[in-house]
Every structure is written in structure tokens, then in C-alpha cells.
Design an enzyme around this catalytic site. Sequence first.
Site, PDB file in Angstrom:
ATOM      1  N   THR A 209      34.449  39.886  78.846  1.00  0.00           N
ATOM      2  CA  THR A 209      33.320  38.954  78.734  1.00  0.00           C
ATOM      3  C   THR A 209      32.288  39.232  79.824  1.00  0.00           C
ATOM      4  O   THR A 209      31.087  39.201  79.576  1.00  0.00           O
ATOM      5  CB  THR A 209      33.832  37.496  78.836  1.00  0.00           C
ATOM      6  OG1 THR A 209      34.745  37.280  77.759  1.00  0.00           O
ATOM      7  CG2 THR A 209      32.703  36.488  78.726  1.00  0.00           C
TER       8      THR A 209
ATOM      9  N   GLU B 119      37.863  29.573  82.539  1.00  0.00           N
ATOM     10  CA  GLU B 119      36.876  30.510  81.982  1.00  0.00           C
ATOM     11  C   GLU B 119      36.077  31.179  83.095  1.00  0.00           C
ATOM     12  O   GLU B 119      35.743  32.356  83.011  1.00  0.00           O
ATOM     13  CB  GLU B 119      35.917  29.765  81.041  1.00  0.00           C
ATOM     14  CG  GLU B 119      36.548  29.314  79.749  1.00  0.00           C
ATOM     15  CD  GLU B 119      36.850  30.474  78.816  1.00  0.00           C
ATOM     16  OE1 GLU B 119      37.637  31.353  79.211  1.00  0.00           O
ATOM     17  OE2 GLU B 119      36.318  30.506  77.696  1.00  0.00           O
TER      18      GLU B 119
END
Length: 309
Positions: A181, A128
Site C-alpha cells: 500500500t 492500518e
Amino acid sequence: MKTIRFFCPATIANLSCGFDVLGLCLDKVGDEMIVHKTSQPGVRITKITGAELPMETENNVAGVAALSLLQQWKTDYGFDIEIHKRIKAGSGIGSSAASAAGAVFGINALLGSPFEAAELVKFAMQGEKLAGGSAHADNVAPALLGGITLIRSYNPLDIIRIESPVELYAAVIHPQIELKTSDSRSVLKQQVPLKSAIMQWGNVGGLVAGLYTSDYDLIGRSLQDHIVEPLRSVLIPGFHEVKNAAISNGALGAGISGAGPSVFALCKGKQSAEIAAAAMGVVLDQMDLPYETHVSAINPNGIKILSQE
Ligand code: HSE
């Protein structure tokens, strides 16, 4: 065991009030991965279908997550990873998380499961970090543990698996635009007014209580976000109309799925979720914006093994 093939589910992070701490695992929507154990040490990404993603291990979220695990668990074996993407990148339903969680799940299984699912989260978080610049766990935790998870603390990592009512369904609409993101995080402020924080932690507590007691009204009342949604909603075309359409057609509540642009609604029962998904679709139809919808029960198991040999 030499080869494992498995389904890596999509996930909804944040659940409105729980930025970076709450997440939910979806059923059916997800990628497929195959991990092979090899005598040649190291990690290789040997095949990717369904998306244009880096093949170099150090630049690939699955590769980085795998390397992070293997730093903690030395072995003479190596691993070849195949990734078959069905979750689009930048969709807001945990595309990078599915790959990162899948890599560590597969390697752990081929090593004889030295780590518990919750212990794998910290390795998957490294994927991530590569994908979006922040090592959040609110997608990888529900992908690995299933159900709804709360990251009570990041340091030390403390993950709580939260019970949820069986009739709880999610409706997700994904407008076909990509929202990174990192871009969606860059609009956030580092300071939060105390007044907003009070409302936010009231709602996090309310949502968790509502989930445990199957109090659907309380779940609905708690699906509010006073901190992140006001800043991010401008990045999502028709967000308020889509959200209102879901709620006025029976959803308990609705909000941005993860970093967006997907919008999710939680509903009591599958039929209600189908109605909410259709109502959200009508709004995007009127805007001539292509989209995909998903209706899903909460997936209690997370990653699912499809075959192993
Ligand atoms: N909690 C993260 C965010 C999830 O909202 O930025 C990203 O998928």
C-alpha cells in the site's frame, strides 16, 4: 466469556471514485482470529499461520490496534491473539485491515462491548497506519460495520453505513503479485486539478444515490476514477485489459481494488459476477500470470463470530 473465535472479512476499498472514503465488505473470503482473555495484563500475538508476520505486539497490525483500544479502556486483564491468515498481504483486499479490525472486535467483545462498532474504527486505523503509513478507514470500517461504508469525515470521524441492493455482487481477481500500500500511495499526487475533482465528486454522489435506489445503471456509470486509477494502473499488469474484459462481459463497472493489485467489478447478480470473474481470468491466463478469483455478495454483517466460551 474468555475466548472468542471469529471470521474477519476481506474488503474492497475506494470503489473507484471514493479514494480513502468508500469501502465494501466481502463474504467468505477472510481470515480467522481467536482472542483469549488472560489474567496476565498486556497484549501478546501467540500464533500466526498462513503468513510471515511480526510476532512482536508493537510491530504487528493487530497488536497495535489492540494496544490503541486498551489505551482508551483500562483493564487488569490481558489478551492473547491468534491470527490465521487467508487474505494475502499486499493483495488489495484489506489483509491488514482484517487483522486490525479483528483484534479490536475480539477484545471489545471480551470486555463486554464497551464500544460500538463505529467507535472501534479509530483503534483499527492505527493498525492500518503501521501497515501502510496512512491511517485510512475505508477497509476497517466495512470490516467492522459490514456492507458499504462512507467515511464522510476523518476529523471528526463520521462513518455512514450505505444501503445497497441485494443483487449487488463483487467479482475480484488477484494477480499473484504483492503490491505494498505504501508503494501504491507513493505514486499519487498531492494536488488534484479542479476538473478531475468535479468529475470525482459527481461520481461519488452518483454511486451513493445508485446504491440507495438500486439503480444499477447509475452504479455502473459512477464507477469511474479520474484521480487515482490513472496513476496506479501502471503498477498492475494488464489492468486495462482486465477491466475491459469485465465490463464487456456484463459487469456494471470495474476498477482497482483498494491499493491493488486486485481488480474488482460490481455486477448485478451472482451469475453475472461469475462471468465477469472468468472473463478477467482469461486475460491473465493469456499473460501467463497466476491469479485467484473471488465472487461475493455484499456482506451486510462484517466480522462474524464462529464460537465463544
Ligand atoms: N484507500 C486506501 C488506498 C486503501 O487506496 O491506498 C488501501 O487498502
